[in-house]
Every structure is written in C-alpha cells, then in structure tokens.
Design a protein around this motif. Structure first.
Motif, PDB file in Angstrom:
ATOM      1  N   ILE B 101       0.955  -1.148  -0.022  1.00 34.27           N
ATOM      2  CA  ILE B 101       0.007   0.099  -0.062  1.00 34.27           C
ATOM      3  C   ILE B 101       0.795   1.190   0.176  1.00 34.27           C
ATOM      4  O   ILE B 101       1.917   1.258   0.657  1.00 34.27           O
ATOM      5  CB  ILE B 101      -0.905   0.075   1.134  1.00 34.27           C
ATOM      6  N   VAL B 102       0.632   2.187  -0.836  1.00 31.39           N
ATOM      7  CA  VAL B 102       1.262   3.444  -0.847  1.00 31.39           C
ATOM      8  C   VAL B 102       0.314   4.437  -0.511  1.00 31.39           C
ATOM      9  O   VAL B 102      -0.763   4.802  -1.086  1.00 31.39           O
ATOM     10  CB  VAL B 102       1.749   3.715  -2.359  1.00 31.39           C
ATOM     11  N   HIS B 103       0.979   5.201   0.595  1.00 32.27           N
ATOM     12  CA  HIS B 103       0.143   6.057   1.294  1.00 32.27           C
ATOM     13  C   HIS B 103       0.698   7.656   0.960  1.00 32.27           C
ATOM     14  O   HIS B 103       1.724   7.917   1.704  1.00 32.27           O
ATOM     15  CB  HIS B 103      -0.141   5.875   2.847  1.00 32.27           C
ATOM     16  N   GLY B 104      -0.029   8.418   0.440  1.00 30.94           N
ATOM     17  CA  GLY B 104       0.554   9.747  -0.042  1.00 30.94           C
ATOM     18  C   GLY B 104      -0.147  10.814   0.890  1.00 30.94           C
ATOM     19  O   GLY B 104      -1.313  10.492   1.412  1.00 30.94           O
ATOM     20  N   HIS B 105       0.770  11.591   1.160  1.00 34.33           N
ATOM     21  CA  HIS B 105       0.161  13.077   2.281  1.00 34.33           C
ATOM     22  C   HIS B 105       0.511  14.282   1.716  1.00 34.33           C
ATOM     23  O   HIS B 105       1.418  14.502   1.362  1.00 34.33           O
ATOM     24  CB  HIS B 105       0.845  12.685   3.465  1.00 34.33           C
ATOM     25  N   PHE B 128      -4.777   8.286  -0.351  1.00 34.09           N
ATOM     26  CA  PHE B 128      -4.124   9.666  -0.089  1.00 34.09           C
ATOM     27  C   PHE B 128      -4.945  10.358   0.996  1.00 34.09           C
ATOM     28  O   PHE B 128      -5.981  10.202   1.289  1.00 34.09           O
ATOM     29  CB  PHE B 128      -4.539  10.594  -1.556  1.00 34.09           C
ATOM     30  N   THR B 129      -4.097  11.190   1.763  1.00 28.99           N
ATOM     31  CA  THR B 129      -4.702  11.816   2.944  1.00 28.99           C
ATOM     32  C   THR B 129      -4.516  13.294   2.649  1.00 28.99           C
ATOM     33  O   THR B 129      -3.495  13.904   2.368  1.00 28.99           O
ATOM     34  CB  THR B 129      -3.936  11.392   4.117  1.00 28.99           C
ATOM     35  N   ASP B 130      -5.409  14.027   2.629  1.00 29.55           N
ATOM     36  CA  ASP B 130      -5.416  15.665   2.628  1.00 29.55           C
ATOM     37  C   ASP B 130      -5.763  16.326   3.897  1.00 29.55           C
ATOM     38  O   ASP B 130      -6.454  15.955   4.483  1.00 29.55           O
ATOM     39  CB  ASP B 130      -6.738  16.156   1.363  1.00 29.55           C
ATOM     40  N   LEU B 152      -6.244  11.969  -7.899  1.00 34.61           N
ATOM     41  CA  LEU B 152      -7.305  11.146  -7.170  1.00 34.61           C
ATOM     42  C   LEU B 152      -8.227  10.347  -8.167  1.00 34.61           C
ATOM     43  O   LEU B 152      -9.140   9.786  -7.704  1.00 34.61           O
ATOM     44  CB  LEU B 152      -8.255  11.982  -6.417  1.00 34.61           C
ATOM     45  N   ALA B 153      -8.049  10.582  -9.441  1.00 31.90           N
ATOM     46  CA  ALA B 153      -8.744  10.073 -10.439  1.00 31.90           C
ATOM     47  C   ALA B 153      -8.659   8.418 -10.410  1.00 31.90           C
ATOM     48  O   ALA B 153      -9.721   7.770 -10.643  1.00 31.90           O
ATOM     49  CB  ALA B 153      -8.309  10.418 -12.057  1.00 31.90           C
ATOM     50  N   ASP B 154      -7.518   7.938 -10.027  1.00 31.23           N
ATOM     51  CA  ASP B 154      -7.374   6.487  -9.906  1.00 31.23           C
ATOM     52  C   ASP B 154      -7.036   6.175  -8.330  1.00 31.23           C
ATOM     53  O   ASP B 154      -6.346   4.915  -8.356  1.00 31.23           O
ATOM     54  CB  ASP B 154      -6.553   6.126 -10.977  1.00 31.23           C
ATOM     55  N   VAL B 155      -7.230   6.702  -7.538  1.00 31.69           N
ATOM     56  CA  VAL B 155      -7.026   6.530  -6.281  1.00 31.69           C
ATOM     57  C   VAL B 155      -7.772   5.336  -5.619  1.00 31.69           C
ATOM     58  O   VAL B 155      -8.921   5.370  -6.077  1.00 31.69           O
ATOM     59  CB  VAL B 155      -6.690   7.934  -5.244  1.00 31.69           C
ATOM     60  N   SER B 156      -7.334   4.543  -4.694  1.00 27.46           N
ATOM     61  CA  SER B 156      -8.105   3.318  -4.030  1.00 27.46           C
ATOM     62  C   SER B 156      -9.012   4.121  -3.184  1.00 27.46           C
ATOM     63  O   SER B 156     -10.258   3.833  -3.270  1.00 27.46           O
ATOM     64  CB  SER B 156      -7.319   2.316  -3.665  1.00 27.46           C
ATOM     65  N   GLN B 157      -8.456   4.539  -2.074  1.00 25.90           N
ATOM     66  CA  GLN B 157      -9.327   5.436  -1.026  1.00 25.90           C
ATOM     67  C   GLN B 157      -8.663   6.755  -0.567  1.00 25.90           C
ATOM     68  O   GLN B 157      -7.435   6.693  -1.017  1.00 25.90           O
ATOM     69  CB  GLN B 157      -9.483   4.532   0.213  1.00 25.90           C
ATOM     70  N   ALA B 158      -9.382   7.709  -0.063  1.00 22.62           N
ATOM     71  CA  ALA B 158      -8.578   8.910   0.307  1.00 22.62           C
ATOM     72  C   ALA B 158      -9.189   9.157   1.787  1.00 22.62           C
ATOM     73  O   ALA B 158     -10.335   8.681   2.157  1.00 22.62           O
ATOM     74  CB  ALA B 158      -9.253  10.023  -0.716  1.00 22.62           C
TER      75      ALA B 158
END
Lengths: 183, 469
Positions: B101-105, B128-130, B152-158
């Motif tokens: 899992i890749v989690h971007g911030h 992705f976390t905003d 975010l067009a192809d992100v799994s969850q936000a």
C-alpha cells in the motif's frame, strides 16, 4: 586456490587464499562484461556515422555533420561503456591490515592500505541515490570523518558483500551483529 | 470483516515532501501514525526528500525506516516536479521493501503526487490523505485542483482530517464521496500535560502559537490585541512564532505601548511548545482557513480554554465546552475573548487533559486508517485501459494530457523493467525490534481485550457510513 565463487548477470565473486601460509585471504568482485551490450553500442555508433557519411556524400550536406556524428559516437561509447574498472579486490591480512585494490581495463591497479588497528568496524549500509538504492560495504576508520568504501566503483549484490563483511569482521575482531535484521 | 482480514499485516509506504526534521501538522501526523501502525505489527517505510545533510536511509524510534532521497527542495520544502524523475527510485523502494500500500500525504507535496502516479501504474493500491483546505478561484488553486483531480482520478481510497476537508476535497477533485473517509488528527497527550500548579489568575495570559502569516490571521491579531488589552488591564499576551507578519505585530506593540503586555517570542521549537502553553490560561487561534487545527488539540491537552475563528474544520476539533468560536472579525473575536475570560473559573486543566486523552488517541487513528487500507486492498485490480478512461473524464483537454502522461509513464516503467528486472532488485531485510508502547504513552496506549473488541465493533459500524470519525 579458489575456495568459493558466486555469479550473477553482472558480477562474479571469487574468494581465494593465494598464500595459505600467510593466512591472507583475497576477495574479488569481477565485472562481467556483456557482449551484447558492446555489440549494441558499437552498432549504434556505426549507424549514426554511416548516416552522416551518407548525407555528406549523396545529399551533399556539410562535412561538419560527419564531425558532429563522430563526436556524438565518442560521447555515446564513453557514456555507455564508461566503467573502465575490471575488478575490485579486498586482501585481508589478519593482524596487519586490509588492502583495497581497483583493477582497470588498461592494466593499471590502484591500491589503498588500511592498517588493522585503524579499523573500528566494517559495516553494510544501504545507499540512496536520486534514482536507486544499493548495498555498500564500508569501513569505519579511526580519526577519519568519512567511512572508507571497500568497493568504490562496483555495486555487487548483498549476497556477495556479506562474505567479505564476515571476513572483515573476523579479521578485525568484530562480532557479526545481525540481530537487528530478520534472518 | 473476518478475523483474517482484521489481522492482515500490511507493508505501507508513506510518501510526502513534509517530514522530520521539519515540524508541522503533516510531519507529526505521518510520524505518529507510522509509529502506531508499527505498534500494530505493520511494516511502515517513509519516503521524503533530503533535508540538508540528512540524506540516505535513517532509522527512527520503533524501527521506522526513512528514505531521505537526495532530491533538493525547490520551493516551500517541495521537490521540483519532474513527473518521471522519481519513477526509478520509487519503483526500487516499492520492490525492495515489499510494499503493498502506498499512502501519500498532502496536496502540496510534489513527491506525493508523483509517487502515487507511479504506484498506480505499477498496480499498487494507493491511499491519499488531504491535510488542508484549498480555494477554487485563484490561479494557484485552479492549477492545484487540476493536479489533485489527476492524482485522485485513480486512487483506491482517500482520507480527510475533517468533514469540512472532505467536502472541500470532493468538490475540488470530483472524487466519489464514498471513497473519502474522515479520520481526525490526534494529539500525543503524554507530551502535552497541564502544569502541576495552575497559573495565577491575577494576570490572565493569552497564548498565541502560530506562523505569523496572512493565512493564520496575523492581521486579525493586530486589531484584536490592543482592544482586549484596553478592556482588560490584567490581560497579557504571549505570541510564539515567526513569519512576515511579525513586523506588523511589533509596530502594533510600539503604537499602543504594549511592550510590557505583549511578549513576542519568535520561533518556538516544538519541544518548547508545551512550556509556552502551560504559562497561559487561554489559547487564541485566529486562522482564516484551517482543515484541522492540531494546535487547538495541543492547547486543550495542556488545559487551556481555546478561542478560535469559526473556519474550516475548527468547529469539529474539540467539544463545544472547551472552545469559544468567533467569526473571523475583530469585534466578534474580542467578544469571544471576553466570554472566555468569564468562563475561566469553571475550567479545570486536569479534567480537560483527561477528556482529551480519552477523545484523541493516535492508536485509534491507526486502527481506523488500517480499516481504510483493508478497503483499499479489496478494490479490484484495473488494467491500463480502465484507468485511462478515468483520466479522460478529467476534462476536455486535461483528460487527454493526463492520459498521455500515464501512457508515457507506463512505457517508461516497462523500459525500466527491461533495464533492471524486479528480480535484480534486492529485498531489504525487515528490522525486528521488541515492540514497546511506553515510548509513545499518549500515542499508542495499550487497550485491554474488551476495549479492543468495543473499539473494533464501533469502527466497523461507523465505517459502513464512510465516516471513520
């Protein structure tokens, strides 16, 4: 007398004891040259040069085009076959020191000697560059602000480095501290 | 959710331009979340850019591995946007660390956007976390929102840190609301404890700790402070922080002769924040926009009553009896400060601290985030064509550009696969440390089985509503 060797696509690791009476063991990392890579590079260079000559003779373009293509060819060959190093060796002489050797394709050999009493600890480190990560073997040396890289030009895999590291640990009376990592 | 899924261990790659030694909300969030995920038995690796001489691989508390990639910051602690320059290193790290899992911030992190783009093309699940709110009308916001829409067009969850933030993110990125979860920030209550002796009530001390910039409402402070000092002779202000608006505060102090009543401390190191907070009675936050103000949590944990502007996610941060809200208008803020002063006798710092400890725990945040990871892993795998159809819907021109960017990224990835096959990349050994929560007392408190069971069932119920808060 070759004791042990490992190979992969790029490197060959050889551990030999040339002088059993002296108890000095040698660890070599030999760069395996890819024939296909050479063919590809030189074929590309020839193709560029041939195109330039064709344009000069048949299309009557400027001679400078040939010169530029020659310069480009030299740059291409230098860029893709830039590693002039053939082999890097570590000669471990217990109670005396460690000699690091770099063997160039031209036959030139550069040697660096590190006395055993100056070596605090041999360490395996993960190095990060802007494009990749790789393992490296270094020596923490007394009164030196920077570590000494054992293999300065080649980047052998960890399975090869571990053997050299273990030998260096044994020679410098350092315990092999692997407890923090999963076996 | 089955027990097997509940106990599934993840290998998570946290990616952001913002991390220690830099200090801030995002940096703290990544650090504490990582520590608590490690505590839950997951593997966590952080990727950020090099900070000065801090380059290469570093290990932090609890065996947290951090890759400080030697890319120099370009603007505002961000790396230069290259689109494809980070592909080789991100690919190498993903393979050698066995990430799933890749989690971007953070929206403003270039490295985050690029890493998520590369991870998606390689078939990894991304979250992705905003952490902040963004506008819609100015040129910078329009550009940033388009970039966010692309990511975010192809992100799994936000994940968003507040409901306001969720609303903002959904509007900016056209992301399906059911894909966005709300997980509020937490505070390390062990680090922010009230003073053993309550400060004297003879002088009422109002504390302000923030960057002195326009967004944080420094201009509001310039108008509010003189009026509050005029109305209350026993009020003093302590202002911690630095920034371009400091000059205006100094001018205000000179103009109204408040040198003995307004202390400007300058930049306060994070380790000293508590000692500044506990010297006061009221915490004043004058932000003009805020997704989730962690400073309010820290102040409340130290037992301070908060007066804040009613902006963004601030009303969601603490219970109503711990905060006095005001409109971002000087006269209303003065009224709210007056109200807070009258409320002070009823405030018990220790009771407030204990409530904060119950309400906000990083351990809880980690457990909720784990649910999001489980959800992300359940998302069906998609091929390139399915992904491209999503990018095409991002706009008449932008959609086509995004598709070209992704196609080229896909080709580059396959070129890298030929140049350096995945089998040639050595896997890094995992660090094994004895897990110990004591180092993060407030962050990862040990829960007994009954409490664990209660928490997990609660989280599942809430999770069905896509609102993990």
């Amino acid at each position: 007398m070759v004791e042990f060797s490992i190979s992969n696509a790029r490197y060959t690791y050889v551990h030999d004891q040339k002088y059993p009476s002296e108890n000095a063991d040698m660890h070599h990392i030999i760069l395996r040259r890819s024939g296909s890579k050479y063919i590809f590079v030189y074929a590309s260079a020839l193709l560029v040069l041939a195109c330039a000559i064709y344009l000069y003779f048949l299309e009557e373009k400027s001679i400078s085009l040939v010169y530029y293509s020659l310069l480009f060819d030299i740059f291409l060959v230098k860029l893709l076959l830039r590693k002039p190093v053939n082999k890097e060796s570590v000669v471990i002489m217990p109670a005396f020191g460690v000699q690091l050797e770099t063997h160039y394709m031209s036959g030139k050999v550069v040697r660096c000697f590190v006395p055993i009493d100056k070596i605090l600890k041999p360490v395996l480190l993960e190095c990060v560059t802007p494009v990749t990560c790789y393992w490296t073997l270094s020596l923490i040396v007394r009164e030196e602000s920077e570590m000494v890289l054992v293999f300065k030009n080649l980047r052998p895999p960890i399975k090869m480095l571990v053997h050299v590291w273990k030998a260096l640990c044994a020679a410098t009376d350092n315990k092999e501290e692997t407890c923090t990592h999963a076996k | 959710m089955s027990d097997l899924q509940q106990n599934q261990k993840h290998s998570i790659l946290m990616v952001s331009d913002f991390f220690y030694p830099n200090f801030g909300g995002v940096e703290n969030h990544i650090y504490y979340l990582s520590q608590c995920l490690l505590n839950l038995g997951h593997k966590v690796v952080v990727v950020t850019h090099a900070y000065g001489k801090r380059s290469g691989v570093r290990y932090m508390t609890g065996g947290l591995k951090v890759y400080y990639v030697p890319w120099r910051p370009f603007f505002n602690q961000n790396t230069f946007p290259t689109l494809y320059g980070t592909l080789p290193i991100i690919r190498t790290i993903l393979i050698r660390e066995k990430i799933n899992i890749v989690h971007g911030h953070q929206t403003f992190s270039t490295l985050c956007h690029e890493a998520l783009m590369h991870a998606r093309i390689m078939g990894y699940k991304v979250v992705f976390t905003d952490h902040s709110l963004n506008g819609f009308s100015d040129a910078g916001s329009i550009h940033m929102n388009k970039v966010l829409q692309f990511t975010l067009a192809d992100v799994s969850q936000a994940i968003c840190v507040s409901h306001t933030s969720k609303e903002n993110t959904v509007l900016r990125s056209d992301l399906a609301p059911e894909k966005v979860f709300v997980i509020p920030n937490a505070v390390d209550t062990a680090m922010f404890k009230p003073a053993l002796e309550r400060p004297s009530r003879l002088d009422i001390v109002i504390v302000v700790i923030s960057r002195l910039v326009y967004r944080k409402g420094a201009d509001l402070l310039v108008e509010v402070i003189p009026e509050v000092c005029r109305l209350n002779p026993n009020v003093r202000f302590i202002i911690g922080g630095d920034g371009p608006k400091r000059v205006r505060l100094e001018e205000m102090r000179e103009k109204h002769s408040l040198q003995d009543r307004v202390d400007l401390l300058g930049a306060v190191p994070h380790t000293q924040v508590r000692s500044v907070l506990i010297s006061g009675h009221i915490f004043l936050n004058s932000s003009l926009t805020e997704a989730f103000c962690i400073a309010i949590l820290e102040a409340a944990s130290c037992g301070l009553l908060t007066v804040s502007t009613r902006v963004g996610g601030v009303p969601e941060v603490v219970p109503d009896d711990m905060i006095v809200l005001a409109e971002p208008d000087p006269s209303d803020m003065v009224r709210s400060i007056q109200k807070a002063i009258t409320m002070l006798p009823n405030i018990d710092p220790q009771v407030m601290h204990n409530r904060m400890r119950e309400l906000y725990s990083w351990h809880d945040v980690a457990k909720r985030t784990k649910i999001v990871y489980d959800r992300a892993l359940k998302c069906p795998d998609q091929n390139l064509l399915e992904s491209l159809s999503r990018y095409l819907s991002c706009g008449a021109w932008a959609g086509k550009i995004f598709c070209l960017v992704m196609i080229f990224n896909f080709l580059l990835w396959h070129l890298l696969e030929l140049w350096q096959p995945a089998d040639d990349i050595e896997e890094a050994p995992d660090v094994i440390l004895s897990r110990n929560c004591d180092g993060l007392e407030g962050c990862c408190r040990k829960h007994n089985n009954a409490e664990n069971h209660k928490n997990s069932s609660d989280t599942n119920n809430i999770h069905d509503k896509n609102n993990i808060s």
